[in-house]
Design a protein around this motif. Sequence first.
Motif, PDB file in Angstrom:
ATOM      1  N   HIS A 170       7.468   8.779   0.219  1.00 20.79           N
ATOM      2  CA  HIS A 170       6.497   9.263   1.198  1.00 20.79           C
ATOM      3  C   HIS A 170       6.241   8.149   2.197  1.00 20.79           C
ATOM      4  O   HIS A 170       6.027   7.005   1.812  1.00 20.79           O
ATOM      5  CB  HIS A 170       5.182   9.655   0.515  1.00 20.79           C
ATOM      6  CG  HIS A 170       5.333  10.814  -0.412  1.00 20.79           C
ATOM      7  ND1 HIS A 170       5.223  12.107   0.003  1.00 20.79           N
ATOM      8  CD2 HIS A 170       5.616  10.867  -1.731  1.00 20.79           C
ATOM      9  CE1 HIS A 170       5.418  12.915  -1.026  1.00 20.79           C
ATOM     10  NE2 HIS A 170       5.659  12.183  -2.091  1.00 20.79           N
ATOM     11  N   GLU A 171       6.261   8.491   3.461  1.00 14.22           N
ATOM     12  CA  GLU A 171       5.994   7.504   4.505  1.00 14.22           C
ATOM     13  C   GLU A 171       4.570   6.986   4.371  1.00 14.22           C
ATOM     14  O   GLU A 171       3.706   7.635   3.780  1.00 14.22           O
ATOM     15  CB  GLU A 171       6.188   8.131   5.894  1.00 14.22           C
ATOM     16  CG  GLU A 171       7.622   8.492   6.207  1.00 14.22           C
ATOM     17  CD  GLU A 171       8.523   7.270   6.280  1.00 14.22           C
ATOM     18  OE1 GLU A 171       8.085   6.228   6.800  1.00 14.22           O
ATOM     19  OE2 GLU A 171       9.664   7.365   5.799  1.00 14.22           O
ATOM     20  N   PHE A 172       4.322   5.838   4.962  1.00 10.43           N
ATOM     21  CA  PHE A 172       3.017   5.192   4.854  1.00 10.43           C
ATOM     22  C   PHE A 172       1.890   6.068   5.395  1.00 10.43           C
ATOM     23  O   PHE A 172       0.801   6.089   4.838  1.00 10.43           O
ATOM     24  CB  PHE A 172       3.047   3.844   5.586  1.00 10.43           C
ATOM     25  CG  PHE A 172       1.832   3.025   5.342  1.00 10.43           C
ATOM     26  CD1 PHE A 172       1.642   2.389   4.121  1.00 10.43           C
ATOM     27  CD2 PHE A 172       0.856   2.896   6.314  1.00 10.43           C
ATOM     28  CE1 PHE A 172       0.516   1.634   3.875  1.00 10.43           C
ATOM     29  CE2 PHE A 172      -0.276   2.131   6.079  1.00 10.43           C
ATOM     30  CZ  PHE A 172      -0.443   1.505   4.860  1.00 10.43           C
ATOM     31  N   ILE A 173       2.121   6.779   6.461  1.00 14.24           N
ATOM     32  CA  ILE A 173       1.063   7.599   7.058  1.00 14.24           C
ATOM     33  C   ILE A 173       1.214   9.082   6.713  1.00 14.24           C
ATOM     34  O   ILE A 173       0.675   9.930   7.402  1.00 14.24           O
ATOM     35  CB  ILE A 173       1.003   7.402   8.579  1.00 14.24           C
ATOM     36  CG1 ILE A 173       2.344   7.718   9.224  1.00 14.24           C
ATOM     37  CG2 ILE A 173       0.554   5.997   8.926  1.00 14.24           C
ATOM     38  CD1 ILE A 173       2.315   7.710  10.737  1.00 14.24           C
ATOM     39  N   ALA A 174       1.920   9.379   5.639  1.00 16.57           N
ATOM     40  CA  ALA A 174       2.147  10.777   5.252  1.00 16.57           C
ATOM     41  C   ALA A 174       1.159  11.229   4.191  1.00 16.57           C
ATOM     42  O   ALA A 174       1.491  12.013   3.314  1.00 16.57           O
ATOM     43  CB  ALA A 174       3.582  10.948   4.760  1.00 16.57           C
ATOM     44  N   CYS A 175      -0.071  10.755   4.275  1.00 12.89           N
ATOM     45  CA  CYS A 175      -1.030  11.096   3.226  1.00 12.89           C
ATOM     46  C   CYS A 175      -1.365  12.583   3.212  1.00 12.89           C
ATOM     47  O   CYS A 175      -1.774  13.117   2.192  1.00 12.89           O
ATOM     48  CB  CYS A 175      -2.289  10.251   3.341  1.00 12.89           C
ATOM     49  SG  CYS A 175      -3.375  10.660   4.705  1.00 12.89           S
ATOM     50  N   LEU A 176      -1.154  13.270   4.316  1.00  7.17           N
ATOM     51  CA  LEU A 176      -1.457  14.699   4.343  1.00  7.17           C
ATOM     52  C   LEU A 176      -0.396  15.545   3.660  1.00  7.17           C
ATOM     53  O   LEU A 176      -0.516  16.767   3.619  1.00  7.17           O
ATOM     54  CB  LEU A 176      -1.692  15.160   5.781  1.00  7.17           C
ATOM     55  CG  LEU A 176      -2.990  14.638   6.402  1.00  7.17           C
ATOM     56  CD1 LEU A 176      -3.100  15.080   7.851  1.00  7.17           C
ATOM     57  CD2 LEU A 176      -4.199  15.083   5.604  1.00  7.17           C
ATOM     58  N   ASP A 177       0.643  14.900   3.090  1.00  5.93           N
ATOM     59  CA  ASP A 177       1.612  15.649   2.287  1.00  5.93           C
ATOM     60  C   ASP A 177       0.900  16.302   1.102  1.00  5.93           C
ATOM     61  O   ASP A 177       1.311  17.349   0.629  1.00  5.93           O
ATOM     62  CB  ASP A 177       2.721  14.730   1.757  1.00  5.93           C
ATOM     63  CG  ASP A 177       3.670  14.272   2.856  1.00  5.93           C
ATOM     64  OD1 ASP A 177       3.555  14.758   3.993  1.00  5.93           O
ATOM     65  OD2 ASP A 177       4.516  13.405   2.557  1.00  5.93           O
ATOM     66  N   ASP A 178      -0.157  15.673   0.627  1.00  6.12           N
ATOM     67  CA  ASP A 178      -0.983  16.219  -0.451  1.00  6.12           C
ATOM     68  C   ASP A 178      -2.444  16.003  -0.050  1.00  6.12           C
ATOM     69  O   ASP A 178      -2.994  14.920  -0.272  1.00  6.12           O
ATOM     70  CB  ASP A 178      -0.677  15.516  -1.774  1.00  6.12           C
ATOM     71  CG  ASP A 178      -1.377  16.157  -2.955  1.00  6.12           C
ATOM     72  OD1 ASP A 178      -2.417  16.815  -2.756  1.00  6.12           O
ATOM     73  OD2 ASP A 178      -0.877  15.994  -4.082  1.00  6.12           O
ATOM     74  N   PRO A 179      -3.076  17.020   0.550  1.00  2.00           N
ATOM     75  CA  PRO A 179      -4.441  16.858   1.064  1.00  2.00           C
ATOM     76  C   PRO A 179      -5.464  16.449   0.005  1.00  2.00           C
ATOM     77  O   PRO A 179      -6.394  15.721   0.300  1.00  2.00           O
ATOM     78  CB  PRO A 179      -4.776  18.232   1.647  1.00  2.00           C
ATOM     79  CG  PRO A 179      -3.467  18.870   1.908  1.00  2.00           C
ATOM     80  CD  PRO A 179      -2.522  18.334   0.878  1.00  2.00           C
ATOM     81  N   VAL A 180      -5.300  16.883  -1.236  1.00  2.00           N
ATOM     82  CA  VAL A 180      -6.249  16.518  -2.293  1.00  2.00           C
ATOM     83  C   VAL A 180      -6.162  15.021  -2.577  1.00  2.00           C
ATOM     84  O   VAL A 180      -7.175  14.327  -2.671  1.00  2.00           O
ATOM     85  CB  VAL A 180      -6.008  17.349  -3.572  1.00  2.00           C
ATOM     86  CG1 VAL A 180      -6.877  16.850  -4.712  1.00  2.00           C
ATOM     87  CG2 VAL A 180      -6.262  18.819  -3.307  1.00  2.00           C
ATOM     88  N   VAL A 181      -4.943  14.505  -2.709  1.00  3.54           N
ATOM     89  CA  VAL A 181      -4.759  13.068  -2.935  1.00  3.54           C
ATOM     90  C   VAL A 181      -5.289  12.296  -1.740  1.00  3.54           C
ATOM     91  O   VAL A 181      -5.922  11.244  -1.892  1.00  3.54           O
ATOM     92  CB  VAL A 181      -3.274  12.738  -3.209  1.00  3.54           C
ATOM     93  CG1 VAL A 181      -3.057  11.235  -3.270  1.00  3.54           C
ATOM     94  CG2 VAL A 181      -2.813  13.384  -4.503  1.00  3.54           C
TER      95      VAL A 181
END
Length: 151
Positions: free
Chosen positions: A8-19
Amino acid sequence: MSTGNWNHEFIACLDDPVVCLVGFCGNGMLYGEIAEKVHGGRQVDHCLKYTLYSLICLCGVVAGPTRKAIRDKYNLPVAPGCLANCGSDGNFCNPDCTTNTIPYVGQMAIIQDYMELIARGQDWAAEKIQPQDFDWGIQTTQAPAQASMEK
């Protein structure tokens, strides 16, 4: 030199909104879960240590070694890339500690670490990446024995 790639890219936190939500609103809890998977020990101890150190802006001292253990295990590059040369000239800077100390960048790093462990199958039953006994990071000394007062 690192040859692996982050899942997962560094700024791809929205790949899993709960996390992503937990990483920004309860980052101590998420770090505790990561540290338990990487080092062992109890999640609550790691969470509390991270939270206490973050109150004095030193959460990178706690989370940096954990991120480095993950990068070393899977041969991953420094992320974000702008810190890749941090410390390469022998100065005090450590890219993993620095990443986890910068506001918002630290939360994204914790999210990336967590998502990487999940993607690589690092669960509770898996062998710890860098097992170590839990340590509060405080040096303690034992008080001298009580002297008797005889006449």
